[in-house]
Design a protein around this motif. Structure first.
Motif, PDB file in Angstrom:
ATOM      1  N   ALA A  91       0.999  -1.511  -0.406  1.00 37.75           N
ATOM      2  CA  ALA A  91       0.241  -0.187   0.440  1.00 37.75           C
ATOM      3  C   ALA A  91       0.839   0.862  -0.126  1.00 37.75           C
ATOM      4  N   ASP A  92       1.616   1.217   0.476  1.00 36.19           N
ATOM      5  CA  ASP A  92       2.819   2.423   1.038  1.00 36.19           C
ATOM      6  C   ASP A  92       3.838   2.604  -0.101  1.00 36.19           C
ATOM      7  N   ALA A  93       3.697   1.810  -1.310  1.00 36.87           N
ATOM      8  CA  ALA A  93       4.639   1.948  -2.635  1.00 36.87           C
ATOM      9  C   ALA A  93       3.655   3.540  -3.336  1.00 36.87           C
ATOM     10  N   GLY A  94       2.392   2.676  -3.512  1.00 41.33           N
ATOM     11  CA  GLY A  94       1.920   3.875  -4.268  1.00 41.33           C
ATOM     12  C   GLY A  94       1.897   5.316  -4.119  1.00 41.33           C
ATOM     13  N   ALA A  95       2.105   5.718  -2.686  1.00 42.39           N
ATOM     14  CA  ALA A  95       3.148   6.478  -2.028  1.00 42.39           C
ATOM     15  C   ALA A  95       4.052   7.251  -3.219  1.00 42.39           C
ATOM     16  N   THR A  96       3.961   8.697  -2.840  1.00 45.41           N
ATOM     17  CA  THR A  96       4.753   9.844  -3.776  1.00 45.41           C
ATOM     18  C   THR A  96       5.298  10.403  -2.419  1.00 45.41           C
ATOM     19  N   GLU A  97       6.881  10.632  -2.710  1.00 47.76           N
ATOM     20  CA  GLU A  97       7.288  12.141  -2.460  1.00 47.76           C
ATOM     21  C   GLU A  97       7.640  13.833  -2.950  1.00 47.76           C
ATOM     22  N   HIS A  98       7.793  15.131  -2.556  1.00 45.05           N
ATOM     23  CA  HIS A  98       7.635  15.510  -3.429  1.00 45.05           C
ATOM     24  C   HIS A  98       9.522  15.848  -3.384  1.00 45.05           C
ATOM     25  N   GLN A  99      10.476  15.837  -4.165  1.00 46.30           N
ATOM     26  CA  GLN A  99      12.133  15.630  -3.784  1.00 46.30           C
ATOM     27  C   GLN A  99      11.908  16.971  -4.405  1.00 46.30           C
ATOM     28  N   GLY A 100      12.572  18.381  -3.432  1.00 46.16           N
ATOM     29  CA  GLY A 100      12.646  19.274  -4.703  1.00 46.16           C
ATOM     30  C   GLY A 100      11.344  19.762  -5.286  1.00 46.16           C
ATOM     31  N   SER A 101      12.181  19.957  -6.712  1.00 53.57           N
ATOM     32  CA  SER A 101      10.672  20.925  -7.601  1.00 53.57           C
ATOM     33  C   SER A 101      10.269  19.487  -8.425  1.00 53.57           C
ATOM     34  N   GLU A 102      11.079  18.626  -8.254  1.00 50.84           N
ATOM     35  CA  GLU A 102      11.100  17.381  -9.650  1.00 50.84           C
ATOM     36  C   GLU A 102      11.150  16.249  -9.083  1.00 50.84           C
ATOM     37  N   THR A 103      11.488  15.779  -8.577  1.00 51.61           N
ATOM     38  CA  THR A 103      11.718  14.606  -8.075  1.00 51.61           C
ATOM     39  C   THR A 103      10.719  13.672  -7.652  1.00 51.61           C
ATOM     40  N   LEU A 104      10.629  12.908  -7.932  1.00 56.34           N
ATOM     41  CA  LEU A 104      10.050  12.097  -7.122  1.00 56.34           C
ATOM     42  C   LEU A 104      10.346  10.420  -6.709  1.00 56.34           C
ATOM     43  N   ASP A 105       9.866   9.845  -5.571  1.00 56.48           N
ATOM     44  CA  ASP A 105      10.274   8.688  -4.897  1.00 56.48           C
ATOM     45  C   ASP A 105       9.194   7.190  -5.404  1.00 56.48           C
ATOM     46  N   HIS A 106       9.420   6.850  -5.983  1.00 51.99           N
ATOM     47  CA  HIS A 106       8.337   5.408  -6.145  1.00 51.99           C
ATOM     48  C   HIS A 106       9.003   4.128  -5.284  1.00 51.99           C
ATOM     49  N   ARG A 107       8.063   3.827  -3.888  1.00 55.08           N
ATOM     50  CA  ARG A 107       8.453   2.911  -3.212  1.00 55.08           C
ATOM     51  C   ARG A 107       7.619   1.516  -3.670  1.00 55.08           C
ATOM     52  N   ARG A 108       7.981   0.243  -3.780  1.00 57.50           N
ATOM     53  CA  ARG A 108       7.606  -0.806  -3.925  1.00 57.50           C
ATOM     54  C   ARG A 108       8.189  -2.522  -3.514  1.00 57.50           C
ATOM     55  N   LEU A 109       7.482  -3.248  -3.802  1.00 57.44           N
ATOM     56  CA  LEU A 109       7.568  -4.339  -2.912  1.00 57.44           C
ATOM     57  C   LEU A 109       8.661  -5.200  -4.502  1.00 57.44           C
ATOM     58  N   ALA A 110      10.137  -5.836  -4.361  1.00 59.82           N
ATOM     59  CA  ALA A 110      10.017  -6.739  -5.583  1.00 59.82           C
ATOM     60  C   ALA A 110      11.531  -7.260  -5.204  1.00 59.82           C
ATOM     61  N   THR A 111      11.530  -8.684  -6.203  1.00 59.04           N
ATOM     62  CA  THR A 111      12.577  -9.464  -5.983  1.00 59.04           C
ATOM     63  C   THR A 111      13.555  -8.954  -6.838  1.00 59.04           C
ATOM     64  N   VAL A 112      14.549  -8.900  -5.741  1.00 61.35           N
ATOM     65  CA  VAL A 112      16.375  -8.365  -6.716  1.00 61.35           C
ATOM     66  C   VAL A 112      17.734  -8.777  -6.901  1.00 61.35           C
ATOM     67  N   LEU A 113      17.688  -9.292  -7.799  1.00 59.19           N
ATOM     68  CA  LEU A 113      18.792 -10.396  -8.877  1.00 59.19           C
ATOM     69  C   LEU A 113      20.112  -9.372  -8.565  1.00 59.19           C
ATOM     70  N   PHE A 114      21.655 -10.015  -8.144  1.00 63.49           N
ATOM     71  CA  PHE A 114      22.444  -8.618  -8.191  1.00 63.49           C
ATOM     72  C   PHE A 114      23.500 -10.034  -9.473  1.00 63.49           C
ATOM     73  N   THR A 115      24.140 -10.209  -9.426  1.00 65.62           N
ATOM     74  CA  THR A 115      25.131 -10.720 -11.087  1.00 65.62           C
ATOM     75  C   THR A 115      26.487 -10.448 -10.887  1.00 65.62           C
ATOM     76  N   ASP A 116      27.416 -11.516 -11.257  1.00 62.45           N
ATOM     77  CA  ASP A 116      29.025 -11.362 -11.086  1.00 62.45           C
ATOM     78  C   ASP A 116      29.311 -11.676 -11.584  1.00 62.45           C
ATOM     79  N   ILE A 117      30.409 -11.076 -13.041  1.00 62.57           N
ATOM     80  CA  ILE A 117      31.258 -12.484 -13.304  1.00 62.57           C
ATOM     81  C   ILE A 117      32.054 -12.729 -12.559  1.00 62.57           C
ATOM     82  N   VAL A 118      33.144 -14.304 -12.491  1.00 63.01           N
ATOM     83  CA  VAL A 118      33.490 -14.887 -11.690  1.00 63.01           C
ATOM     84  C   VAL A 118      35.148 -14.536 -11.874  1.00 63.01           C
ATOM     85  N   GLN A 119      35.788 -13.868 -11.646  1.00 59.85           N
ATOM     86  CA  GLN A 119      37.182 -13.823 -11.380  1.00 59.85           C
ATOM     87  C   GLN A 119      37.367 -12.792 -12.644  1.00 59.85           C
ATOM     88  N   SER A 120      36.772 -11.755 -12.850  1.00 63.75           N
ATOM     89  CA  SER A 120      36.622 -10.991 -14.895  1.00 63.75           C
ATOM     90  C   SER A 120      38.266 -10.300 -14.573  1.00 63.75           C
TER      91      SER A 120
END
Length: 235
Positions: A56-85
């Motif tokens: 429910a909180d993900a739909g809320a937005t906050e005014h940041q300065g004059s133009e920037t809006l933050d959006h919060r939501r649930l998500a699954t995060v994936l990070f990958t990395d090449i081994v010994q690049s």
């Protein structure tokens, strides 16, 4: 915004109906917490309340300065990395390494989109991606690991589910840091995930083995980690 959240052992309503809804409602978030009761005030009510509150909180937005809006939501995060690049770069040379990175980027883009995710950024030798479904994120990570291994690139992957803040094309939040730390603990060809993510994949045909309890650098507490094993390949 739509949250689909059937309990894993729900008897009155078949959870496949919930999956159908999540697949056909654009950008719906699908969560499948453990439990047997159809009634939200029974079983583990705290998990359900927390999930609904974050959503429910993900739909809320906050005014940041004059133009920037933050959006919060649930998500699954994936990070990958090449081994010994760095070692691989030295062995291949600049031109061949660039060609391998181009193949990596094409494969990653295609597979993330196939599993309904979005690549937030390319980290140079890996990716940060978001998914709206925990099971799809995990299957995407497994497919990506296998596809890149077939062309001679070994990667490691870390996943976590939690609240993220979208700032333009970028994302921030503790969930991002947790996924990155989980990835750092993975070995070559390894996919590691946190317990909250594992708990939300029940009934999806995925199986797991414990990977121990770990302290993640800079993050309070200990985290139980798991790795997938013997999983099917459905999307």
């Amino acid at each position: 915004p739509t949250l689909i959240m059937p309990r894993r052992g729900d008897k009155p309503v078949v959870r496949d109906n919930g999956r159908y809804l999540a697949d056909h409602i654009p950008h719906a978030v699908y969560l499948e917490p453990p439990g047997r009761s159809h009634f939200p005030w029974l079983d583990d009510t705290a998990m359900g309340v927390d999930a609904v509150a974050h959503f429910a909180d993900a739909g809320a937005t906050e005014h940041q300065g004059s133009e920037t809006l933050d959006h919060r939501r649930l998500a699954t995060v994936l990070f990958t990395d090449i081994v010994q690049s760095t070692i691989q770069l030295a062995a291949m040379g600049d031109q061949r390494w660039r060609e391998m990175l181009d193949r990596h980027d094409r494969l990653a883009q295609g597979l993330v989109e196939e599993f309904r995710g979005r690549i937030v950024k390319n980290t140079g030798d890996g990716i940060l991606a978001l998914f709206d479904g925990p099971a799809r994120a995990l299957r995407g990570a497994e497919h990506l690991t296998a596809e890149l291994d077939s062309i001679g690139l070994a990667i490691r992957a870390g996943l976590h589910v939690g609240e993220v803040e979208e700032r333009g094309d970028d994302v921030t939040g503790l969930a991002i840091n947790i996924a990155a730390r989980v990835m750092e603990l993975a070995g070559s060809g390894d996919v590691l995930l946190t317990r909250p993510l594992m708990d939300l994949t029940g009934g999806s045909g995925l199986a797991f083995v414990p990977a121990g309890s770990h302290v993640l650098s800079g993050i309070p507490g200990e985290f139980d980690l798991f790795r997938p094993c013997g999983n099917d390949q459905e999307t």
